[in-house]
Design an enzyme around this catalytic site. Structure first.
Site, PDB file in Angstrom:
ATOM      1  N   ASP A   1      -8.772   8.207   6.109  1.00  0.00           N
ATOM      2  CA  ASP A   1      -8.538   7.480   4.860  1.00  0.00           C
ATOM      3  C   ASP A   1      -9.511   6.304   4.757  1.00  0.00           C
ATOM      4  O   ASP A   1      -9.105   5.159   4.552  1.00  0.00           O
ATOM      5  CB  ASP A   1      -7.093   6.990   4.791  1.00  0.00           C
ATOM      6  CG  ASP A   1      -6.619   6.786   3.353  1.00  0.00           C
ATOM      7  OD1 ASP A   1      -7.262   7.333   2.435  1.00  0.00           O
ATOM      8  OD2 ASP A   1      -5.625   6.074   3.148  1.00  0.00           O
TER       9      ASP A   1
ATOM     10  N   GLY B   1       3.660   1.053   2.673  1.00  0.00           N
ATOM     11  CA  GLY B   1       4.645  -0.001   2.717  1.00  0.00           C
ATOM     12  C   GLY B   1       4.009  -1.373   2.527  1.00  0.00           C
ATOM     13  O   GLY B   1       2.844  -1.505   2.146  1.00  0.00           O
TER      14      GLY B   1
ATOM     15  N   GLY C   1       0.823  -1.206   0.000  1.00  0.00           N
ATOM     16  CA  GLY C   1       0.000   0.000   0.000  1.00  0.00           C
ATOM     17  C   GLY C   1       0.852   1.249   0.000  1.00  0.00           C
ATOM     18  O   GLY C   1       2.083   1.196  -0.145  1.00  0.00           O
ATOM     19  N   GLY C   2       0.192   2.385   0.176  1.00  0.00           N
ATOM     20  CA  GLY C   2       0.893   3.660   0.170  1.00  0.00           C
ATOM     21  C   GLY C   2       1.886   3.791   1.314  1.00  0.00           C
ATOM     22  O   GLY C   2       2.783   4.625   1.268  1.00  0.00           O
TER      23      GLY C   2
END
Length: 671
Positions: free
Chosen positions: A465, A351, A348-349
């Site tokens: 998020d 790691g 993912g964004g």
């Protein structure tokens, strides 16, 4: 009839009296009168053996029925005789704990320093409602133990409220005399609580001595705020790398006066410790063993020096405060098989995420490796992690702890066997189509989690998020909202600000890009896009209708157009082929648009969302002036979005902008 009624009253009274007191002069024949688990056992001669010479095990022995603590009637008196046998002279393991607990189930408790009572996440929780007296033979710095031979009074935690080195007062000599708890010699302890004075007294003495006139420990405690009405009384014990034998010879309990004295003539005998003179051959063998151990130690030291960098991690003095949440890098390295690609769950964004099994507990976990090069703010970030470790909700992924190495953080979560929701929604895999009943349950679960974060915990938590890829599914397909890497905690009364826009393109509320001011309403906006994802089976950004090349780029625009044309169900996931409850689908899509309302004040709160989903509130009509094209529906300039380099957008068509502002730590806003 009168005589029968009187007899019944007397019988009931007698039973009630029995519930307040009991005495075990040995435990022979008590197999069915004592609840034991783990490695605890009752020997043929009636000796209660809590542990044996096995490592890393727990044991418990409890009176099988709960004792009743009524208001204004919580005084008690108890005494028991115990003995602790070390595996070898001057070698010690962990001790015995007398426990008053609302439960006898400690399956999640750890051995070793946790004494079979707590684990890293449950230690220090007020919801434990546990009072205990520990007889500890190991000094554990993380619990601030005073030495390796002490008695402590514990309240919901293994950090003692009061502690003293094991000793007794000799009335004959009028001095305190030290006792060695793990000497293998029987000792007697008395624990008495006076509800009027709110005083808990602990007295210790050799078995052959009468009860001393002075107690070892005395602590002022209001047990009415700790004990529940129904509680269990008994013992917990554990072994670590070096085991001990722990024995209980007899036990007496009374809630209406002094505990009955134990009868020495009826108590079981302890096993004999045999001491043999070492022959010359034995000494030679011992010498060879010592030499071999020295050689092995030298080899081990060399190996350790070579592999030091492999398991190197950062551990600073201030982190002792967060020790219960800290995992060693070696532990996580072994759990994930060296972070092999075969254990990789996703990227993912923030790691990579790996599946792992913690060796010491066999617990399945997910380990996220997060890049974190900056030293500034790391203490606050670790404090944030420990705070979030206290979040408890059935629809949240439990954050268990962390590890810190140079340049990265490793976050440890509960493992979710069914993966993330976005894979089932968007991957075209045969048999992966989610039925409507599961989708609706997931939608409700995420709403419940956000309501807890916004209003029901001790602080407000902004997730920041919310999206399908951050919703994980457990073994029963229940939704678990995860990835609190972007979350910020702040006090209910404080207006938060951050210096960076944080989130994922397509989910960012319009006002956030202008004000840089996250609120619960910006989470509601993201949840609205999540509702459209689940109902439509489409990503927020991308071609929304394969039959029309001119179709809108944004999912929200397309659902809005379908609503304006009076055919909002046209936007539903075509893979479901209409197999859904139409009223529920229409509710979800309209509620999604309402949560995506361009003006923050026009969006519902998460409490209102939950009420609408549960049918206890009616969904309001969408405002007639609702026009995403003129108000800036997505909060992003389309020209800016189209001008972004292709590498900025992920394969899913969205991009996580993950910038933590170290100057806005949760410690600044904590209660």
């Amino acid at each position: 009839m009168i005589h029968i009624s009187v007899l019944l009253i007397l019988v009931v009274h007698a039973i009630a009296q029995d519930e307040t007191q009991f005495t075990y002069n040995g435990f022979q024949g008590a197999t069915n009168k004592l609840h034991v688990d783990g490695i605890a056992t009752i020997l043929p001669n009636g000796l209660l053996q809590l542990t044996n010479y096995s490592s890393y095990n727990t044991s418990h022995a409890f009176y099988p029925r709960p004792v009743i603590f009524k208001p204004n009637h919580i005084s008690f008196s108890t005494t028991f005789i115990f003995a602790i046998y070390p595996i070898a002279p001057n070698q010690s393991s962990h001790g015995i704990v007398f426990v008053i607990s609302p439960t006898t189930h400690f399956q999640q408790a750890l051995p070793s320093a946790y004494l079979g009572l707590f684990n890293t996440s449950s230690n220090r929780l007020p919801s434990n409602h546990i009072i205990a007296v520990e007889l500890d033979t190991i000094q554990n710095p993380e619990f601030k133990d005073i030495d390796s031979n002490h008695v402590g009074i514990d309240v919901n935690s293994l950090t003692s409220s009061a502690a003293a080195t094991a000793a007794y007062y000799s009335d004959k000599l009028r001095v305190n005399k030290t006792l060695q708890l793990n000497s293998g010699k029987p000792m007697q302890i008395w624990i008495d609580y006076d509800e009027v004075e709110m005083l808990l007294n602990v007295t210790l003495a050799p078995f052959s001595s009468p009860k001393p006139s002075k107690c070892l420990l005395s602590k002022q405690l209001n047990l009415s705020t700790i004990l529940l009405r129904n509680m269990y009384v008994g013992f917990s014990s554990a072994t670590g790398p070096i085991p001990n034998y722990h024995y209980i010879l007899g036990w007496s309990w009374n809630q209406s006066g002094k505990a009955q004295d134990l009868d020495p003539s009826k108590l079981p005998s302890l096993p004999q410790i045999k001491h043999h003179k070492k022959s010359l051959s034995q000494l030679i063998i011992v010498l060879l063993i010592v030499i071999s151990l020295l050689l092995l130690s030298m080899i081990a030291a060399a190996i350790w020096f070579v592999w030091k960098k492999k398991y190197e991690e950062l551990l600073e003095p201030w982190e002792k405060e967060y020790a219960p949440y800290r995992y060693s890098f070696k532990e996580l390295y072994l759990a994930t098989k060296g972070f092999k690609n075969s254990e990789l769950l996703g990227v993912g964004g923030f790691g990579k995420v790996y599946k792992g099994i913690i060796p010491s507990t066999s617990r399945q976990v997910a380990v996220k490796r997060v890049s974190q090069d900056s030293k500034q703010g790391i203490k606050e970030f670790v404090a944030e992690i420990s705070s979030m470790g206290r979040l408890r909700h059935r629809n949240l992924v439990q954050l268990l702890g962390y590890c810190r190495r140079k340049g990265e953080l490793l976050l440890v979560y509960d493992y979710m066997p069914n993966g993330s929701l976005d894979k089932l929604l968007f991957d075209k895999v045969e048999g992966s189509i989610l039925c409507w009943s599961i989708r609706f349950k997931i939608i409700k679960g995420v709403a419940s989690a956000l309501l807890y974060l916004h209003e029901e915990w001790e602080q407000v938590v902004l997730h920041r998020d919310v999206k399908a890829s951050n919703v994980l599914l457990d073994a029963e397909m229940n939704a678990r909202l995860g990835d609190f890497g972007l979350a910020k905690l702040y006090d209910h009364s404080i207006d938060p600000r951050t210096t960076h826009v944080v989130g994922t393109i397509g989910y960012i509320a319009p006002e956030l890009s202008r004000t840089r001011k996250p609120t619960t309403s910006t989470d509601v906006f993201s949840y609205g896009m999540f509702l459209l994802e689940v109902g439509c089976g489409r990503r927020p950004i991308g071609k929304q209708n394969e039959d029309n090349d001119a179709e809108a780029l944004f999912l929200s625009d397309w659902v809005y157009d379908c609503w304006k044309m009076g055919d909002i169900l046209k936007a539903s996931d075509p893979r479901m082929e209409g197999d859904y409850v139409e009223d529920e689908m229409e509710l979800i899509l309209k509620l999604g648009l309402l949560c995506l309302y361009p003006i923050a004040e026009g969006r519902p709160t998460m409490r209102q969302v939950v009420q609408i989903l549960n049918g206890s509130a009616t969904l309001p009509e969408l405002p007639s002036e609702y026009n995403p094209e003129t108000i800036g529906f997505l909060g992003e300039d389309l020209g800016t979005l189209h001008s972004l380099p292709s590498s900025f957008l992920s394969s899913s068509g969205t991009s996580s902008v993950a910038v933590m502002s170290s100057t806005n730590s949760v410690l600044r806003y904590g209660r």
